[in-house]
Scaffold this active site. Structure first.
Site, mmCIF file in Angstrom:
data_model
loop_
_atom_site.group_PDB
_atom_site.id
_atom_site.type_symbol
_atom_site.label_atom_id
_atom_site.label_comp_id
_atom_site.label_asym_id
_atom_site.label_seq_id
_atom_site.Cartn_x
_atom_site.Cartn_y
_atom_site.Cartn_z
ATOM 1 N N GLU A 57 9.078 68.019 59.778
ATOM 2 C CA GLU A 57 8.133 67.636 58.739
ATOM 3 C C GLU A 57 7.694 68.890 58.010
ATOM 4 O OE1 GLU A 57 4.862 65.522 60.366
ATOM 5 O OE2 GLU A 57 6.093 64.029 61.402
ATOM 6 N N HIS A 109 19.556 74.865 57.374
ATOM 7 C CA HIS A 109 19.136 73.857 56.401
ATOM 8 C C HIS A 109 18.450 72.661 57.059
ATOM 9 C CE1 HIS A 109 23.107 71.835 57.268
ATOM 10 N NE2 HIS A 109 22.372 70.765 57.090
ATOM 11 N N ASP A 139 23.732 79.845 57.689
ATOM 12 C CA ASP A 139 23.225 78.516 58.036
ATOM 13 C C ASP A 139 23.031 78.325 59.537
ATOM 14 O OD1 ASP A 139 22.201 76.061 57.376
ATOM 15 O OD2 ASP A 139 24.132 75.046 57.301
ATOM 16 N N ASN A 213 24.340 64.779 61.624
ATOM 17 C CA ASN A 213 25.121 65.524 62.614
ATOM 18 C C ASN A 213 24.906 67.031 62.499
ATOM 19 O OD1 ASN A 213 27.351 62.989 62.634
ATOM 20 N ND2 ASN A 213 27.180 64.157 64.530
ATOM 21 N N SER A 214 24.331 67.482 61.379
ATOM 22 C CA SER A 214 24.134 68.916 61.160
ATOM 23 C C SER A 214 23.380 69.547 62.323
ATOM 24 C CB SER A 214 23.358 69.144 59.864
ATOM 25 O OG SER A 214 24.130 68.815 58.743
ATOM 26 N N ALA A 231 28.593 70.708 57.906
ATOM 27 C CA ALA A 231 28.812 70.138 56.579
ATOM 28 C C ALA A 231 29.883 69.080 56.621
ATOM 29 C CB ALA A 231 29.219 71.240 55.593
ATOM 30 N N ILE A 232 29.822 68.220 55.611
ATOM 31 C CA ILE A 232 30.839 67.186 55.453
ATOM 32 C C ILE A 232 31.301 67.195 54.013
ATOM 33 C CG2 ILE A 232 30.068 65.659 57.306
ATOM 34 C CD1 ILE A 232 28.423 64.133 55.333
ATOM 35 N N GLY A 273 37.806 92.332 47.078
ATOM 36 C CA GLY A 273 39.180 91.848 47.116
ATOM 37 C C GLY A 273 39.252 90.362 46.934
#
Length: 455
Positions: A57, A109, A139, A213-214, A231-232, A273
């Protein structure tokens, strides 16, 4: 965040008039022809208690510029901007990596901007978690709970040993439904360029990963952690068979730095590069297009001091092959400043090894609000090699904040707390974890040393 409503439907077939009542239930066989049927259940019984659900929250703050007409009607003292706070709630997953100390890894996140973090364990217990530290660019976040004695933890595997085709199992809390297990394989390695975070070296898997699921676990068939789901790739946050996880070796390096220094001391090589194309590989006499092509070596960088040159092709780090420039960048950044690494180089069609000591990237600041109430309004960073004194540097102090009222100034360097020396943010955090009633900050201010008392 509202849970999605699941609607179940069935065909009206008049089942009761067709099927006779069942008087006994036949158990499913566990073996056929004396051979045990394959099952993930034994492994999952050990692993799933170490995967948790996370509810957060907080408030998102936004600034809106008001029309000039407001100042015309209400006078020049009327503010030019209006600050709005929008409450939010979120759900995610996490992985217990140290049961004894209550350390839990999740995604940055998932907890970003959270004022309250609640961890729900496999058996239904709930505890409030404290944020130890996080790194937005990769992350990763590290939480801690005051751990009961019976927590489970996941053993961390060497993600550099993964191969495309290895079996994977994803465990998490999709859509807030509760713990869910899906399986698949490693679809690809070293994925980058997804514009998700700054440092990308993802494991790609077709194990179903969805919103929520993160921060959850990606494990191998031995029940060892090989990645943190992050991530998805799919419309509206839904699974289309392409999911990504942060490799466990990166996770281990980052969390160790957070615990030691209070932040990530990011390493930097000092090269620019790109990806090695088939045309470049052929032009430089290299047989495959796996590796990182060096366009430029920055002056006075770690790479220049070690002898790297423009036109080199970096093909391995510490004896382990790399596939892309993005993989090189992510691995170097997460190894940590001051680390010595051996780079495998192709130069003039010949293989060579170079030992490089990584320099430190310019450090990000850390807000002190969560460290102690009396430090609210200050921002800290570890001192760099250009500072003559080792400690925690005050990089900013907000006007009229508590930190300003207690006398902290931008440029101060905290070198001690309650007569204990402080050399970095990690040591300061550990000292504050003891919740001292009074803080006696020993501060280096230019050429003078003074004490600030914070109650």
């Amino acid at each position: 965040m509202k849970k999605p409503l699941l609607v179940l439907s069935a065909l009206a077939l008049g089942i009761s008039s067709v099927i006779a009542p069942v008087t006994a239930t036949a158990a499913l066989p566990v073996s056929v022809n004396n051979q045990q049927l394959p099952s993930l259940a034994p492994m999952l019984e050990k692993v799933t208690p170490a995967v948790v659900s996370i509810a957060v929250e907080g408030k998102h703050t936004s600034t809106q510029r008001l029309p000039d007409s407001f100042r015309f009607f209400f006078g020049p003292d009327f503010p030019e901007e209006q600050i709005r706070e929008q409450p939010f709630r979120g759900l995610g997953s996490g992985v217990i990596v140290d049961a004894g100390k209550g350390y839990i890894v999740t995604n940055h996140h998932v907890i970003d901007g959270a004022d309250k973090i609640i961890v729900q364990f496999y058996d239904g217990r709930e505890l409030t978690a404290e944020l130890i530290g996080s790194d937005k660019m990769s992350d990763i976040a590290l939480l801690q709970v005051k751990a009961p004695k019976d927590l489970a933890e996941i053993k961390i595997a060497d993600s550099d040993q993964l191969r495309v085709g290895d079996y994977t199992v994803a465990i998490g809390n999709p859509f807030g439904l509760g713990q869910t297990v899906t399986s698949g394989i490693v679809s690809a390695l070293g994925r980058s360029g997804l514009n998700i975070e700054n440092f990308e070296n993802f494991i790609q898997t077709d194990a179903a990963i969805n919103s929520g699921n993160s921060g959850g676990a990606l494990v191998n068939l031995n029940g060892e952690l090989i990645g943190i789901n992050t991530a998805i790739l799919g419309p509206n946050g839904g699974n289309v068979g392409i999911g990504f996880a942060i490799p466990s070796n990166m996770v281990r390096n980052l969390t160790e730095q957070i615990l030691e220094f209070g932040e990530v001391k990011r390493g930097v090589l000092g090269v620019q590069g790109g990806e090695l194309t088939a045309e470049l590989a052929e032009a430089f006499g290299y047989e495959t297009n796996q590796g990182a092509f060096v366009n430029q070596v920055m002056p006075d960088s770690s790479a220049e001091k070690a002898g790297l040159k423009a036109g080199d092709i970096i093909v391995s780090i510490n004896g382990k092959n790399i596939r892309t420039f993005g993989e090189l960048r992510a691995k170097i950044a997460t190894l940590g400043a001051g680390k010595k690494v051996t780079l495998g180089i192709i130069r003039d069609s010949k293989a060579q090894d170079f030992t490089v000591t990584l320099q430190e990237m310019v450090q990000n600041t850390v807000k002190a609000d969560n460290l102690h109430p009396g430090l609210v309004g200050a921002e800290f960073a570890n001192t760099s090699s250009s500072d003559n004194t080792k400690g925690v540097k005050v990089t900013n102090v907000a006007e009229k904040s508590l930190a300003a009222r207690y006398g902290l100034l931008k440029g101060d360097i905290i070198i001690g707390l309650n007569r204990s020396p402080i050399k970095n943010l990690g040591e300061l955090r550990k000292a504050l974890d003891k919740n001292p009633a009074v803080l006696a900050l020993e501060v280096q201010r230019k050429d003078a040393v003074l004490y600030l008392i914070i109650r």
